[in-house]
Motif scaffolding. Sequence first.
Motif: not given
Length: 258
Positions: A19-45
């Motif tokens: 019924a909601h084709s957008d729910c099949e998109g590639k960039y959906q939420s929520p997600i599981n965050i794997v902390t060791r795979k995150t990358s630190k970004d100094e722009r995230l002040t």
Amino acid sequence: QSQFSCDHQCNAPDKWNHAHSDCEGKYQSPINIVTRKTSKDERLTPFQFDNYQQTFRGTIKNNGHSVQVGVPHLSTVSDGGLPTSYKAVQFHLHWGDNGGPGSEHTIDGEQYPMELHIVHMKHHYTDLITALSDPEGVAVLGFFYERSNSANRKYDPIINALQSIKATNGNTSLIPMSLAQLIPAEQNLTTYYRYKGSLTTPGCTEAVIWTLFENPIPLSMAQLRVFSELKFHDEKQMVGTFRPVQPLNGRQVFRSGG
Ligand code: SG4
Ligand code: ZN
């Protein structure tokens, strides 16, 4: 919102995707965050919160799939790696069954008992529908909850009001409160995760800059359980109001580091 009817499987994407084709998109939420795979970004002040301390008289509503409070657009957030400033529109929550697992996002596979979403839109928009047509039009600040031994008195306005809105479409006015009283103190909000995703309910629009703060908000078990007294349209207990985690599909998740 008549666009979807919700039961215990309000979440089950297999029920909505047709019924909601957008729910099949590639960039959906929520997600599981794997902390060791995150990358630190100094722009995230650190974020700048403006007028988060301002008290307002909100209306809390059982909208049949969550509880939601509209907020005056004068509370804004900027910095925190956001492209511009965003103004608060509403907040709502996602929870489990009587204090059981209920958050939408998970951290290293851990599902928290509840998750707060403060929905913001770019400052120059006047409504969420228009903001959702901009791929960076909406910024949701997400906060996790943890069970604590003592009640969090700052949540009294919300918890007490739930008694009067158990039925779908029930609404009542809140005693004056501020957004600041719902979230950790500003100095405890410098560690967060960032990725680009979607609304977690239909239409699942991919227009959301997501922020998940690491420090949880304490609530007692008794406070958490009150949310499970609310009712869906069909009179069933409103529990399990989270969408399951969605594939990352190559997206990078960043962590604050500014
Ligand atoms: C909840 O169902 C809210 O009640 C919705 O608010 C919200 O939709 C929806 O969640 C999705 O938001 O932060 N979880 S989320 O991605 O904010 C919107 C309304 O129905 C558009 C207004
Ligand atoms: Zn939400």
